[in-house]
Write a protein that holds these residues in place. Sequence first.
Motif, PDB file in Angstrom:
ATOM      1  N   ILE A 257       0.860  -1.190   0.000  1.00  0.00           N
ATOM      2  CA  ILE A 257       0.000   0.000   0.000  1.00  0.00           C
ATOM      3  C   ILE A 257       0.888   1.230   0.000  1.00  0.00           C
ATOM      4  CG2 ILE A 257      -0.212   0.082   2.520  1.00  0.00           C
ATOM      5  CD1 ILE A 257      -3.178   1.022   1.985  1.00  0.00           C
ATOM      6  N   SER A 258       0.536   2.199  -0.828  1.00  0.00           N
ATOM      7  CA  SER A 258       1.373   3.383  -0.976  1.00  0.00           C
ATOM      8  C   SER A 258       0.527   4.576  -1.374  1.00  0.00           C
ATOM      9  CB  SER A 258       2.455   3.137  -2.030  1.00  0.00           C
ATOM     10  OG  SER A 258       3.214   4.294  -2.283  1.00  0.00           O
ATOM     11  N   GLY A 259       0.826   5.736  -0.799  1.00  0.00           N
ATOM     12  CA  GLY A 259       0.174   6.979  -1.202  1.00  0.00           C
ATOM     13  C   GLY A 259      -1.047   7.359  -0.402  1.00  0.00           C
ATOM     14  N   PHE A 260      -1.465   6.505   0.544  1.00  0.00           N
ATOM     15  CA  PHE A 260      -2.652   6.798   1.346  1.00  0.00           C
ATOM     16  C   PHE A 260      -2.252   7.302   2.731  1.00  0.00           C
ATOM     17  CE2 PHE A 260      -4.262   3.411  -1.522  1.00  0.00           C
ATOM     18  CZ  PHE A 260      -5.290   4.123  -2.120  1.00  0.00           C
ATOM     19  N   LYS A 261      -3.149   8.033   3.352  1.00  0.00           N
ATOM     20  CA  LYS A 261      -2.941   8.454   4.729  1.00  0.00           C
ATOM     21  C   LYS A 261      -3.032   7.237   5.649  1.00  0.00           C
ATOM     22  CE  LYS A 261      -4.811  13.106   4.076  1.00  0.00           C
ATOM     23  NZ  LYS A 261      -5.846  14.097   4.491  1.00  0.00           N
ATOM     24  N   LYS A 262      -2.393   7.347   6.803  1.00  0.00           N
ATOM     25  CA  LYS A 262      -2.334   6.222   7.740  1.00  0.00           C
ATOM     26  C   LYS A 262      -3.714   5.752   8.159  1.00  0.00           C
ATOM     27  CE  LYS A 262       2.064   5.413   8.268  1.00  0.00           C
ATOM     28  NZ  LYS A 262       2.657   4.107   7.912  1.00  0.00           N
ATOM     29  N   GLU A 263      -4.634   6.695   8.385  1.00  0.00           N
ATOM     30  CA  GLU A 263      -5.963   6.295   8.841  1.00  0.00           C
ATOM     31  C   GLU A 263      -6.704   5.520   7.754  1.00  0.00           C
ATOM     32  OE1 GLU A 263      -6.120  10.824   7.970  1.00  0.00           O
ATOM     33  OE2 GLU A 263      -4.760   9.358   8.872  1.00  0.00           O
ATOM     34  N   VAL A 264      -6.441   5.890   6.468  1.00  0.00           N
ATOM     35  CA  VAL A 264      -7.070   5.156   5.365  1.00  0.00           C
ATOM     36  C   VAL A 264      -6.515   3.744   5.293  1.00  0.00           C
ATOM     37  CG1 VAL A 264      -7.417   5.083   2.867  1.00  0.00           C
ATOM     38  CG2 VAL A 264      -7.541   7.272   4.084  1.00  0.00           C
ATOM     39  N   GLU A 265      -5.205   3.619   5.459  1.00  0.00           N
ATOM     40  CA  GLU A 265      -4.578   2.292   5.465  1.00  0.00           C
ATOM     41  C   GLU A 265      -5.187   1.408   6.545  1.00  0.00           C
ATOM     42  OE1 GLU A 265      -0.374   2.267   5.672  1.00  0.00           O
ATOM     43  OE2 GLU A 265      -0.075   3.754   4.094  1.00  0.00           O
ATOM     44  N   THR A 266      -5.362   1.987   7.740  1.00  0.00           N
ATOM     45  CA  THR A 266      -5.917   1.221   8.861  1.00  0.00           C
ATOM     46  C   THR A 266      -7.344   0.763   8.564  1.00  0.00           C
ATOM     47  OG1 THR A 266      -4.548   2.489  10.397  1.00  0.00           O
ATOM     48  CG2 THR A 266      -6.404   1.274  11.331  1.00  0.00           C
ATOM     49  N   GLN A 267      -8.163   1.690   8.026  1.00  0.00           N
ATOM     50  CA  GLN A 267      -9.551   1.339   7.710  1.00  0.00           C
ATOM     51  C   GLN A 267      -9.624   0.257   6.637  1.00  0.00           C
ATOM     52  OE1 GLN A 267     -12.084   4.811   6.929  1.00  0.00           O
ATOM     53  NE2 GLN A 267     -10.702   6.041   8.196  1.00  0.00           N
ATOM     54  N   LEU A 268      -8.748   0.358   5.644  1.00  0.00           N
ATOM     55  CA  LEU A 268      -8.774  -0.608   4.550  1.00  0.00           C
ATOM     56  C   LEU A 268      -8.426  -2.008   5.052  1.00  0.00           C
ATOM     57  CD1 LEU A 268      -8.983  -1.218   1.502  1.00  0.00           C
ATOM     58  CD2 LEU A 268      -6.550  -0.724   1.335  1.00  0.00           C
ATOM     59  N   LYS A 269      -7.382  -2.106   5.859  1.00  0.00           N
ATOM     60  CA  LYS A 269      -6.917  -3.412   6.330  1.00  0.00           C
ATOM     61  C   LYS A 269      -7.951  -4.117   7.197  1.00  0.00           C
ATOM     62  CE  LYS A 269      -2.025  -2.149   6.074  1.00  0.00           C
ATOM     63  NZ  LYS A 269      -0.775  -1.875   6.840  1.00  0.00           N
ATOM     64  N   CYS A 270      -8.829  -3.335   7.811  1.00  0.00           N
ATOM     65  CA  CYS A 270      -9.839  -3.927   8.701  1.00  0.00           C
ATOM     66  C   CYS A 270     -11.177  -4.169   7.989  1.00  0.00           C
ATOM     67  CB  CYS A 270     -10.071  -3.010   9.911  1.00  0.00           C
ATOM     68  SG  CYS A 270      -8.596  -2.755  10.926  1.00  0.00           S
ATOM     69  N   CYS A 303     -13.698   4.670   2.559  1.00  0.00           N
ATOM     70  CA  CYS A 303     -12.475   5.415   2.892  1.00  0.00           C
ATOM     71  C   CYS A 303     -11.734   5.829   1.628  1.00  0.00           C
ATOM     72  CB  CYS A 303     -11.554   4.592   3.786  1.00  0.00           C
ATOM     73  SG  CYS A 303     -11.067   2.982   3.104  1.00  0.00           S
ATOM     74  N   PHE A 304     -12.033   5.191   0.473  1.00  0.00           N
ATOM     75  CA  PHE A 304     -11.389   5.538  -0.790  1.00  0.00           C
ATOM     76  C   PHE A 304     -12.242   6.468  -1.639  1.00  0.00           C
ATOM     77  CE2 PHE A 304      -9.137   1.273  -0.501  1.00  0.00           C
ATOM     78  CZ  PHE A 304      -7.963   1.857  -0.064  1.00  0.00           C
ATOM     79  N   SER A 305     -13.538   6.430  -1.456  1.00  0.00           N
ATOM     80  CA  SER A 305     -14.436   7.123  -2.381  1.00  0.00           C
ATOM     81  C   SER A 305     -14.908   8.466  -1.839  1.00  0.00           C
ATOM     82  CB  SER A 305     -15.649   6.247  -2.689  1.00  0.00           C
ATOM     83  OG  SER A 305     -16.304   5.879  -1.486  1.00  0.00           O
ATOM     84  N   THR A 306     -14.133   9.079  -0.950  1.00  0.00           N
ATOM     85  CA  THR A 306     -14.540  10.355  -0.366  1.00  0.00           C
ATOM     86  C   THR A 306     -14.361  11.504  -1.352  1.00  0.00           C
ATOM     87  OG1 THR A 306     -12.320  10.566   0.562  1.00  0.00           O
ATOM     88  CG2 THR A 306     -14.034   9.645   1.989  1.00  0.00           C
ATOM     89  N   SER A 307     -13.444  11.355  -2.313  1.00  0.00           N
ATOM     90  CA  SER A 307     -13.205  12.425  -3.285  1.00  0.00           C
ATOM     91  C   SER A 307     -13.989  12.147  -4.556  1.00  0.00           C
ATOM     92  CB  SER A 307     -11.711  12.517  -3.603  1.00  0.00           C
ATOM     93  OG  SER A 307     -11.491  13.486  -4.599  1.00  0.00           O
ATOM     94  N   SER A 308     -14.650  13.194  -5.078  1.00  0.00           N
ATOM     95  CA  SER A 308     -15.481  13.003  -6.269  1.00  0.00           C
ATOM     96  C   SER A 308     -14.704  13.154  -7.573  1.00  0.00           C
ATOM     97  CB  SER A 308     -16.627  14.026  -6.250  1.00  0.00           C
ATOM     98  OG  SER A 308     -16.095  15.337  -6.264  1.00  0.00           O
ATOM     99  N   ASN A 309     -13.428  13.514  -7.491  1.00  0.00           N
ATOM    100  CA  ASN A 309     -12.677  13.744  -8.728  1.00  0.00           C
ATOM    101  C   ASN A 309     -11.660  12.636  -8.995  1.00  0.00           C
ATOM    102  OD1 ASN A 309     -10.886  14.312  -6.695  1.00  0.00           O
ATOM    103  ND2 ASN A 309      -9.928  16.049  -7.733  1.00  0.00           N
TER     104      ASN A 309
END
Length: 623
Positions: A257-270, A303-309
């Motif tokens: 995993i690369s390029g994501f904020k730490k909190e996003v990484e944590t949410q994804l793994k769980c 956690c990935f789809s928060t941005s609309s662009n």
Amino acid sequence: MFFWSINHFFMVKYNILFLVCCLSLSVLIVILLWLIRKVGSISWELNINRTILNGITIESSIEKHLNEYLELLFPIIESRGYFFYLYDTKSENYLLRVSRQVDKSTGKIAPSYSGLIPYNREVYNPPLWLPRTNSAEGPLIIKDGGVPLLHLMIREGEGLIRIGPVRSAIGKTRLKKLEKIARVLQPSLAVLLSIEKQKFDTKLIVTTAKAINGLAKSVFDINSLFNTLISLSAKMIDAEACCFLLKQDNNFVVSVISGFKKEVETQLKCNQQGLHELFNIVKDVESCQILPSTYDFQKIPTCFSTSSNQLVTLIRIDNFLLKGVIAFWHNQDSTFGQHQISIVKDLILRIGELFDSKRDSGEFVNAYSEVLSILIEANDNLEPFTVGHSNLIANYSVAIARELKLPQDEIPNIKLAAYFHDIGMIGLSNNILFKRGKYSKIEFETMKLHAEIGASIGESAFANTNVPLYIRHHHERWDGFGYPDGLSGEEIPLGSRIIAVADMFNAKLGGRKYREPVTFEQAIKDMISSAGTQLDPKVVQALVEWFKNKQTDHKRIGRSLGPCWLMRCSPASICKECNAFNRRDKNCWEFKDVNCSSHGNNCTTCFVRTETIYRSNEPQFCI
């Protein structure tokens, strides 16, 4: 009368005695003042010595020490600018290492940032380098562009200080202080330069070791290899973030995993449900791209789809050792095409097939060069302008070697070294490898390590000792101003000189985002003008003669020297989408909707066409 004479005598005597006492007292005062001044001077000199010599620390950078030395000059010479140059043995010039500006409003010295210096008629902009001259070591007043400067050479010529603008006349006392500081600086500079060299050598050893260990690990650890490949792939398709979801039984593990904020990484793994949703999107297809407006975008973990662009690229992995999905996140204005997706898929497929075919651990040792080849291709494909780069350098090097009539058993070694000449780049950190824009000085020096790193990797990968030798010295110059060892002329191995000519010729013919490629005619002229300085004249002439021989073939009149996919060494993933691929009845530029942009070119400037035009206009071709 008699008594008056006696009285007068004693008065004169007392006056003389008084004058002698006053004179003696004055002399004593002068001596005392001289001693005080001398003691003060000695004390000042001792303080300067203590500050300079005792202030040296291994932890601090040489720039920090030079800044401190310049601050010592501030009370002695008042000016707006203070500049410290160090002598560079390779270029034989003085290079600007520290530039300081005085803020007159505060009276403090601060680092110089050109955009922050207030306008002033006499602000001096120092040159980045100065030629070495035989000027005296003592302080001199010189003029540069009409600006009066104090020029102070450090003993032994290792350093040079410029201060300016200054007054045209400087007192002797100040000049003597400057001479004393210059005298004390010489041994400290020698120590600092020695420390800097040791730091650089240590960094080289560490960087090289990390590169070798990292690539060696890639050969035996498929997860490590995928980590490297996915990072390269993310750059290749202009992705801001990526992850690899490895399927283990009925669950998924986020192995890369690369390029994501730490909190996003944590949410994804769980979020196992979200990971399954990502995999199910490409369960029945090899790859797909998902826009925010599509239904599948709603299945992506929140956690990935928060941005609309954003848009997402998913690639399914399914081979013996690895099953899962690679996800890349982009901004919608990212510029990449389907051919880049195809390149990424082909690379991953090749790695899977390689490991599937070599399941026996003993066979992985023989896969080292194959893995390096895949990594080289991935590195070449990072930008459209470098597609096929390593193959082109190898092909040109072989052509030159044959033109020079080198022994047949030596040509494969030159070809191998030419193909892997940039393998050391992959061993560098991502912030150097994926750097956009111009390198800083430190980054450029780090980038130059790729020649030595590549040679070290070559020593581990190839049996022939000439191959790593050619890789190490392919950036040396005929005039001795290259790197890493500053070799010149015949000191440079012939294989390295051949690769240098091939590399420069390809660089001239290949475009970049910031410039168009030069024409074939101009490339040949540039090569000839570099002969004797940057390049070996004999090798340059061999390249020219090789082209002459090909151009005299009457069958090529009005036709290119070869099919574009061969002359540009474009991979099949690009060529198969081009209308000119495998067509020999017409020149490639005569077809409509060709795929030149996929390898960073267009028909107008591509050398396949410009060479044909030049040959048609100059049938005698005489350079």
